[in-house]
Design an enzyme around this catalytic site. Structure first.
Site, short mmCIF file in Angstrom:
data_model
loop_
_atom_site.label_atom_id
_atom_site.label_comp_id
_atom_site.label_asym_id
_atom_site.label_seq_id
_atom_site.Cartn_x
_atom_site.Cartn_y
_atom_site.Cartn_z
N GLY C 47 43.56 37.54 53.60
CA GLY C 47 43.08 38.01 51.87
C GLY C 47 43.47 36.51 51.70
O GLY C 47 44.47 36.21 51.51
N GLY C 49 41.92 35.29 48.17
CA GLY C 49 42.02 35.32 46.70
C GLY C 49 43.33 34.92 46.04
O GLY C 49 43.82 34.22 46.69
N LEU C 50 42.74 35.13 44.64
CA LEU C 50 44.17 34.75 43.55
C LEU C 50 45.10 35.66 44.03
O LEU C 50 46.64 34.60 44.17
CB LEU C 50 44.33 35.57 41.97
N GLY C 52 46.18 36.58 47.66
CA GLY C 52 46.52 36.74 49.10
C GLY C 52 46.69 34.66 49.28
O GLY C 52 48.27 34.61 49.90
N HIS C 273 31.62 48.98 35.00
CA HIS C 273 31.65 48.14 33.49
C HIS C 273 29.86 48.13 33.30
O HIS C 273 29.04 48.50 33.85
CB HIS C 273 31.31 46.74 34.00
N SER C 291 28.56 39.45 30.97
CA SER C 291 29.95 39.23 30.77
C SER C 291 29.56 39.94 29.10
O SER C 291 28.83 40.23 28.62
CB SER C 291 30.03 37.63 29.90
N ARG C 337 35.21 50.20 27.32
CA ARG C 337 34.35 49.43 28.59
C ARG C 337 33.85 51.53 29.43
O ARG C 337 32.32 51.94 29.28
CB ARG C 337 34.66 49.50 29.61
N ARG C 442 41.75 50.35 33.66
CA ARG C 442 42.06 48.25 33.88
C ARG C 442 42.12 46.92 32.14
O ARG C 442 40.26 47.47 32.45
CB ARG C 442 41.62 47.33 35.14
N LEU C 448 42.84 38.86 37.17
CA LEU C 448 43.13 37.52 37.27
C LEU C 448 45.10 36.97 36.42
O LEU C 448 45.69 37.03 37.70
CB LEU C 448 42.56 36.36 36.60
#
Lengths: 246, 251, 641
Positions: C47, C49-50, C52, C273, C291, C337, C442, C448
């Site tokens: 992976g 992503g941020l 990996g 969400h 958003s 949320r 979360r 991030l």
């Protein structure tokens, strides 16, 4: 809606490829373009045919994976839109739609509408970064950046690397992609130390990948889903000239 | 069944570079072989030619001050820096420079166009321009049209081969005879060609600004306007004498 | 579904002592690898992503031999790229009272007291380094006129600690990590394999020693061996078919590691969400997030009457139910949320939903436009309105938006200790793929932060402690061969079925089932029903799925079929976990466990633990509990009334 699709089919790199016609019926105007292709593919699978291979992932216009030339326009005629964000309500009932892959020698077709864009990665490898290993960074506030510069850098940095610029360019040039990264880093103080060597290395890499030269036609920026401006290319040219003058 | 390939053992260094993944870094062959370098050649030679056109146009306008004024100007060009330099020497040097610019401009254009062709070996079945799509056509085909026109133009007014007055006449005579109302088709040809040149310049001049890296967000409007203005001035300046002659204003 | 309970599990890596000193202690205590030895040590990262991407780049910088794999055509496309809002960091640049301790506190509380204090504290500590690193890489964060970084506040926090780059923070941070990764690829320390999918983990002599991957272009099955394997393959929200995840996101890497022995923790924790664009039809392939900031000025409502077919503009004020403002007068439209999501579901269940299928509520900007003017609204939300119009064809300036909750993030994942090491030695799990830092819910702008904390700072340190004992020598051929056979068998089986239904049609049905029975609100009855239906559907899948083409080519149907097969198994475990956890907490709402006002009711006496599931054979999975202790943040019930 009922549509006639003319789609490029090519089973692999060594296949010559051809356009194949498909009829798609009962298309909802609220479908996205890719969902319309999903529906066709579901039918093809059940009928035992090979479904049309195409790249896609996030389907919200940011990952840059999708991309096809639709009726002669990269990502279709709606401006500032990736293929995945294009919806069928922009097409007329009974329309004939031509779908082709990105066409460029440095983007060889892998299968059907899937192309290999690893040339872009190699352009970034040539210098599209700031050399700063993890853990070595000074405090984020130690270097202020003018808001105007940060905003302009951001505009260039929004490039999603989809390759539409190359697909649309009559010369098959990757200038907009390369220039977007060079401009992003050139405008920030963090990018200054490697600024000129970066521009030289990236432009030379772009050339050696076999992309064409820029003739400033503006086709690239017109189809760019993120509207990367053409003056990034001027910035790249300027940095490249300076790098060569040294 | 699918084929197995094994990639490296755990203890041996794994980074034996897989050939297809490593950057194909062809040794760059220097500035002039790079696509950007060639664009710079086009920009610089283009600028030389624009300079020539401006002077040429100013000279042409002399016809409005009478045949003698025009002939004197033509003579002065040939006797520039006399007696230090021999007759026509400066002009010849300038001409050589100009020809060099033309040749380099064409070389760069042809090799960029060749490069572009190689970059897209398979053409699109359907292709639709989204920008001002005329530019590529006007630049490449327009450039070619201009070449043919320049050849005709030289045969007509410089060497007088296709001019009714022939080579041994005064320049002003050749010009006025060349655009005589009876030769309206020459004027028409001239008009089409000059407009072509104008379109070529409108994109070309701005493109040179871009190539030389002068364009940016703030300056872009001004640069585009400058390119447009220079083109319009040149078109008007070049069309004024022949039209005036054809319509009998200048005799 | 049967399961048994095994011995408790414990994190043995977090040092004792004051929470603020634990990470320092661990860093000092961790063994170091001699620089000359690093070159001899091979690490596989799955992976890009941020988590990996940053991990592979950093391990490369440190001098390890890294092999990085992703299923996309380039590492820059990983789904971290789609994160909009921002990234939290306890920089306290505003001087508004933020601190590492406050970020730690907010995260533990936001996670509804189901996360480990040690991990969360470290996350808050490292958060400040992330911003420094990103800025140095040239990430163009939003700035103020003075040239300093701008921040904004985000849900669940009273301080302004969220750094952002317009609505594309994930993209900019990912490109920073991607560029660092490409730099290492050019340097030769990282070998990149794009369009490769991990299909099995090689475990030999009790250690994770490599992976079996499929080259998605040629279909070749490849064996890659190493001294350690890092999974950074993201979350499993796509088990619901419709989610805000990318189409390719899948559970295969972590699920097959789970089958090899890695425990799966808290699979039932999913985040829904509240503000997504609703489903418009049966063909829908994915959901798009809008958003959360829209709730600052938009008012949420539904018609008072059931099945009200009138256009929104024709419904008079007194026949509208601004239900969030009615039920939660103090927070109104800004409730967290999970609460906003559940309230939307409730009104739709009552038959008062709007739009196709009655699955939507209005988010109305009429009052905001009247109050602030159209221009001001456009300035604030113009790009979001445009995105909405592009997808729905409706203009939100004239017609209220329609929104509905959608699956967005999964807090559960493979169980890891403080070193981010799973229960298989040598298998490390980072980012959304692990379960570690968010507890049962979360907070916004924390995903991030966690991905980059793991990849840039935590893993590169802790993996050294494991690798210091390496290289681990040759890998047992038998173990490799077996893993390969399993992979080939599965592919051959999928191709052999040759039934009549596409993998997508099964996935869609499974997703609907999960959404209905194991979605925003779960009951014992619904979960039991799901546990009955899933095996039936899975059986049908293995008898009736149609995979066209062959294994030796680019075959997107085959890829999909393999992923769906794993989603079935995961779905079952999720439902079991949700059934066993009979309390409500964070993103997990059990209808049986609510207070008089219908709010989630935790049961700290019985459930203050992590549920770590061991893959079982005939007797079903084995549950291992990790008790959670709170020394610093006192457990309280959340209230947003």
């Amino acid at each position: 809606m009922n549509l006639t699709l003319r789609v490029w089919r090519q089973s692999g790199p060594s296949d010559a490829g051809r356009m194949v016609t498909y009829k798609v019926e009962d298309v909802s105007p609220d479908m996205s373009f890719l969902e319309m292709l999903d529906v066709l593919n579901e039918r093809l699978i059940v009928e035992g045919d090979d479904p049309i291979a195409f790249d896609h992932d996030c389907r919200e216009g940011i990952c840059g994976m999708c991309g096809m030339v639709i009726n002669g326009v990269a990502h279709g005629e709606q401006r500032a839109t990736t293929t995945c964000q294009l919806h069928m309500r922009h097409f007329e009932d009974g329309a004939e739609i031509t779908i082709e892959p990105w066409r460029a020698a440095p983007f060889p077709v892998v299968k059907d509408l899937v192309v290999d864009r690893s040339a872009f990665d190699r352009i970034i490898q040539a210098g599209g970064f700031v050399s700063v290993p993890a853990g070595s960074a000074p405090d984020a506030h130690s270097v202020p950046v003018r808001k105007e510069d940060a905003d302009a850098a951001f505009d260039a940095a929004t490039c999603i690397g989809c390759g539409a610029c190359v697909a649309a360019c009559p010369n098959g040039s990757a200038s907009l992609f390369t220039a977007a990264k060079i401009t992003h880093l050139s405008l920030l103080p963090q990018g200054q130390p490697e600024r000129l060597s970066r521009a030289k290395a990236m432009v030379d890499q772009m050339d050696s990948e076999g992309f064409g030269g820029c003739t400033n036609t503006g086709e690239c920026t017109a189809v760019c889903p993120k509207g990367i401006p053409l003056d990034t290319i001027a910035q790249m040219n300027s940095d490249y000239l300076k790098a060569n003058a040294k | 069944m699918t084929a197995t390939i094994e990639r490296g053992s755990a203890t041996a260094p794994v980074n034996t570079p897989a050939a297809k993944k490593t950057p194909t870094r062809k040794k760059p062959g220097g500035f002039l072989t790079s696509s950007n370098g060639k664009k710079v050649v086009m920009a610089v030679t283009g600028a030389v030619m624009v300079g020539f056109l401006v002077l040429h146009m100013l000279g042409n306008l002399k016809i409005f001050f009478g045949r003698d004024s025009f002939n004197d100007y033509a003579h002065a060009l040939r006797t520039l820096l006399e007696p230090i330099a021999p007759y026509r020497s400066v002009l010849t040097i300038l001409e050589i420079g100009l020809v060099l610019a033309v040749v380099l401009h064409m070389w760069a254009a042809i090799s960029l166009s060749y490069r572009a062709g190689k970059a897209r070996p398979v053409k699109y079945v359907a292709k639709k321009s989204q920008a001002n799509g005329y530019t590529t056509h006007i630049m490449r085909w327009g450039g070619l049209t201009i070449v043919f026109f320049v050849i005709w133009h030289l045969l007509d007014l410089t060497f007088g081969v296709v001019n009714p007055k022939g080579f041994d006449s005064a320049p002003a005579d050749r010009m006025i005879a060349g655009f005589d109302p009876s030769r309206w088709w020459v004027t028409l040809l001239y008009l089409v060609a000059v407009v072509m040149v104008g379109l070529h310049l409108r994109h070309g001049i701005w493109s040179a600004f871009q190539t030389l890296g002068w364009a940016n967000r703030d300056r872009n409007k001004v640069l585009r306007a400058t390119a447009g203005l220079i083109s319009i001035v040149l078109v008007v300046g070049f069309l004024a004498p022949p039209l005036a002659i054809t319509f009998g204003v200048v005799k | 579904m049967k399961f048994t309970e095994g011995p408790e599990i414990r994190d043995t890596k977090a040092p004792e002592g004051p929470v603020e000193e634990r990470w320092e202690k661990r860093k000092f205590g961790a063994k170091l690898v001699n620089p000359a030895n690093k070159r001899k040590l091979n690490v596989i990262v799955i992976g890009t992503g941020l988590a990996g991407g940053s991990a592979a780049a950093t391990l490369g910088e440190l001098g390890y031999n890294v092999k990085s794999f992703c299923y996309q055509d380039t590492p820059r496309r990983a789904h971290s790229i789609a994160a909009q809002g921002g990234i939290n960091a306890a920089k306290n640049y505003r001087g508004d009272g933020d601190s590492i301790y406050r970020l730690f506190y907010d995260t533990v509380k936001g996670g509804d007291f189901r996360a480990r204090e040690s991990n969360v504290y470290r996350l808050a500590q490292v958060s400040v380094n992330i911003i420094d690193q990103a800025v140095a890489q040239g990430v163009p964060f939003a700035r103020e006129y003075g040239g300093l970084l701008d921040t904004r506040s985000f849900g669940g926090a009273q301080v302004s600690r969220t750094f952002y780059a317009r609505g594309q923070t994930g993209q900019q941070l990912l490109l920073g990590a991607y560029q660092a990764l490409e730099r290492q690829i050019a340097a030769g320390t990282v070998q990149m394999h794009t369009r490769h999918e991990m299909l099995d983990l090689i475990v030999a002599d009790g250690r994770a020693r490599g992976v079996i991957v499929r080259d998605m272009v040629t279909g070749e099955i490849e064996r890659h061996l190493a001294d350690a394997v890092v999974l950074a393959s993201g979350g499993y929200g796509n088990v619901f078919f419709l989610s805000t995840n990318a189409k390719g996101c899948n559970t295969t890497a972590i699920w097959r590691a789970h089958e090899r022995g890695a425990y799966f923790a808290n699979p039932c924790y999913t985040q829904i969400h509240p503000t997504c664009i609703p489903v418009s039809g049966e063909y829908q392939s994915k959901l798009t997030l809008m958003s959360e900031s829209l709730r600052n000025d938009g008012r949420v409502w539904v018609p008072l009457r059931k099945n009200d077919e009138r256009a929104p503009g024709d419904i008079p004020e007194e026949e509208r139910d601004y239900y969030l403002e009615r039920i939660y007068p103090s927070f109104g439209n800004l409730v967290p949320r999970d609460i906003a999501s559940r309230a939307a579901k409730n009104v739709c269940d009552e038959g008062r939903g709007v739009g196709p299928g009655g699955l939507g509520v209005y988010l109305d900007f009429r009052d905001a436009i009247n109050r602030l003017g159209r221009d001001a609204v456009e300035k604030k939300y113009g790009n979001l309105f445009e995105m909405y119009e592009r997808i729905t064809g409706e203009n939100p300036y004239d017609v209220p938006m329609r929104i509905y909750p959608a699956v967005h993030y999964t807090m559960g994942g493979l169980w890891v200790d403080y070193d981010l090491q799973s229960t298989i030695p040598g298998l490390f799990v980072i980012g959304e793929a692990n379960f570690s830092d968010h507890g049962a819910n979360r907070l916004g702008a924390s995903a991030l932060m966690q991905g980059l904390a793991d990849g840039y700072f935590v893993l590169p340190t802790t993996i050294g402690d494991y690798l210091a004992a390496g290289p681990f020598g040759d890998v047992d051929d038998e173990a490799v061969a077996q893993a390969e056979i399993r992979v080939r068998d599965k592919i051959d089986r999928l191709l052999a079925v040759n039934g009549t239904r596409t993998p997508d049609s099964f996935h869609r049905e499974l997703g609907k089932l999960m959404w209905d029975y194991c979605g925003m609100e779960r009951t014992e009855e619904s979960l039991r029903k799901a546990l009955e239906r899933i095996p039936e559907l899975r059986a049908e899948f293995w008898q009736n799925v149609k995979v066209s083409g062959t294994a030796e080519e680019l075959n997107q149907v085959l890829e999909k079929a393999g992923r769906v097969a794993d989603f079935f198994d995961l779905a079952e475990l999720m439902c079991l976990d949700a059934l066993v956890r009979s309390e409500s907490c964070g993103g997990h709402f059990r209808a049986e466990s609510q207070d008089a006002d219908g709010e989630a009711l935790r049961d700290d006496e019985h459930f203050a633990h992590v549920s770590a599931w061991e893959h079982g054979g005939e007797d079903g999975p084995v549950l291992h509990k990790e008790t959670l202790e709170y020394e610093y943040v006192k457990m309280t019930q959340r209230s947003y009334k």
